[in-house]
Design a protein around this motif. Structure first.
Motif, mmCIF file in Angstrom:
data_model
loop_
_atom_site.group_PDB
_atom_site.id
_atom_site.type_symbol
_atom_site.label_atom_id
_atom_site.label_comp_id
_atom_site.label_asym_id
_atom_site.label_seq_id
_atom_site.Cartn_x
_atom_site.Cartn_y
_atom_site.Cartn_z
ATOM 1 N N ILE A 80 0.867 -1.185 0.000
ATOM 2 C CA ILE A 80 0.000 0.000 0.000
ATOM 3 C C ILE A 80 0.906 1.238 0.000
ATOM 4 O O ILE A 80 2.066 1.163 0.447
ATOM 5 N N ASP A 81 0.379 2.363 -0.462
ATOM 6 C CA ASP A 81 1.118 3.619 -0.309
ATOM 7 C C ASP A 81 1.055 4.047 1.159
ATOM 8 O O ASP A 81 -0.009 3.931 1.793
ATOM 9 N N GLU A 82 2.172 4.551 1.658
ATOM 10 C CA GLU A 82 2.200 4.935 3.070
ATOM 11 C C GLU A 82 1.140 5.997 3.375
ATOM 12 O O GLU A 82 0.570 6.021 4.469
ATOM 13 N N SER A 83 0.842 6.848 2.410
ATOM 14 C CA SER A 83 -0.134 7.923 2.641
ATOM 15 C C SER A 83 -1.542 7.380 2.893
ATOM 16 O O SER A 83 -2.410 8.080 3.408
ATOM 17 N N LYS A 84 -1.786 6.109 2.532
ATOM 18 C CA LYS A 84 -3.121 5.514 2.752
ATOM 19 C C LYS A 84 -3.250 4.896 4.142
ATOM 20 O O LYS A 84 -4.318 4.381 4.493
ATOM 21 N N LEU A 85 -2.135 4.898 4.894
ATOM 22 C CA LEU A 85 -2.173 4.342 6.252
ATOM 23 C C LEU A 85 -2.293 5.516 7.219
ATOM 24 O O LEU A 85 -1.332 6.251 7.436
ATOM 25 N N PRO A 86 -3.481 5.726 7.797
ATOM 26 C CA PRO A 86 -3.674 6.924 8.621
ATOM 27 C C PRO A 86 -2.946 6.825 9.957
ATOM 28 O O PRO A 86 -2.680 5.725 10.453
ATOM 29 N N ASP A 87 -2.628 7.977 10.528
ATOM 30 C CA ASP A 87 -2.068 7.995 11.881
ATOM 31 C C ASP A 87 -3.070 7.366 12.841
ATOM 32 O O ASP A 87 -4.275 7.605 12.738
ATOM 33 N N GLU A 88 -2.561 6.583 13.762
ATOM 34 C CA GLU A 88 -3.404 5.874 14.746
ATOM 35 C C GLU A 88 -4.486 5.071 14.034
ATOM 36 O O GLU A 88 -5.628 5.023 14.486
ATOM 37 N N GLY A 89 -4.096 4.458 12.929
ATOM 38 C CA GLY A 89 -5.078 3.696 12.163
ATOM 39 C C GLY A 89 -4.513 2.375 11.668
ATOM 40 O O GLY A 89 -3.332 2.066 11.865
ATOM 41 N N MET A 90 -5.368 1.601 11.020
ATOM 42 C CA MET A 90 -5.005 0.258 10.564
ATOM 43 C C MET A 90 -5.609 0.011 9.187
ATOM 44 O O MET A 90 -6.710 0.483 8.904
ATOM 45 N N VAL A 91 -4.877 -0.748 8.382
ATOM 46 C CA VAL A 91 -5.387 -1.142 7.072
ATOM 47 C C VAL A 91 -5.004 -2.604 6.837
ATOM 48 O O VAL A 91 -3.841 -2.981 7.029
ATOM 49 N N ALA A 92 -5.959 -3.411 6.428
ATOM 50 C CA ALA A 92 -5.652 -4.795 6.061
ATOM 51 C C ALA A 92 -5.149 -4.808 4.623
ATOM 52 O O ALA A 92 -5.717 -4.152 3.751
ATOM 53 N N VAL A 93 -4.067 -5.547 4.393
ATOM 54 C CA VAL A 93 -3.509 -5.668 3.044
ATOM 55 C C VAL A 93 -3.294 -7.155 2.748
ATOM 56 O O VAL A 93 -3.272 -7.985 3.661
ATOM 57 N N TYR A 94 -3.135 -7.460 1.460
ATOM 58 C CA TYR A 94 -3.090 -8.873 1.067
ATOM 59 C C TYR A 94 -1.954 -9.149 0.083
ATOM 60 O O TYR A 94 -2.198 -9.622 -1.032
ATOM 61 N N PRO A 95 -0.700 -8.883 0.491
ATOM 62 C CA PRO A 95 0.400 -9.173 -0.431
ATOM 63 C C PRO A 95 0.501 -10.670 -0.703
ATOM 64 O O PRO A 95 0.639 -11.456 0.230
ATOM 65 N N LYS A 96 0.383 -11.023 -1.977
ATOM 66 C CA LYS A 96 0.415 -12.438 -2.396
ATOM 67 C C LYS A 96 -0.596 -13.275 -1.613
ATOM 68 O O LYS A 96 -0.351 -14.448 -1.305
ATOM 69 N N GLY A 97 -1.714 -12.668 -1.222
ATOM 70 C CA GLY A 97 -2.772 -13.414 -0.549
ATOM 71 C C GLY A 97 -2.592 -13.557 0.953
ATOM 72 O O GLY A 97 -3.460 -14.108 1.625
#
Ligand code: FES
Length: 106
Positions: free
Chosen positions: A9-26
């Motif tokens: 993910i782009d770092e700018s899409k990860l908010p401060d004090e936040g979380m993002v689920a990502v799926y590199p290679k599943g």
């Protein structure tokens, strides 16, 4: 097989004090930014594999949305029984992009 750095993910899409689920290679990985640091952990709770992405983050503590198990995001440890841990993933930030190290199965 050799480990591989996979764009997440782009770092700018990860908010401060936040979380993002990502799926590199599943892989199901949770990226967290808390108190100026980034962490990459398994997004599957060690209890019954709920996604932690909609849990509650407070400083270094992440609470699972399903049954309130709490983890230290710095170590992945379940606070009530530290031998139980979420897997931590290596990651790097390069040119504003976050990459996760993925070890492929043999
Ligand atoms: S699945 Fe996370 S606490 Fe039960």
């Amino acid at each position: 097989m050799k480990p591989e750095w996979v764009y997440a993910i782009d770092e700018s899409k990860l908010p401060d004090e936040g979380m993002v689920a990502v799926y590199p290679k599943g892989l199901q990985v949770l990226l967290i930014k808390s108190l100026g640091h980034i962490y990459a952990l398994s997004d599957k709770c060690a209890h019954m594999a709920c996604s932690l992405a909609s849990g509650v983050l407070e400083d270094h503590t992440l609470k699972c949305p399903c049954h309130d198990w709490k983890y230290d995001i710095r170590t992945g440890e379940f606070l009530d029984a530290t031998e139980i841990k979420l897997q931590l993933y290596d990651f790097k930030v390069s040119d504003g992009k976050i990459f996760v190290k993925v070890q492929e199965e043999k």
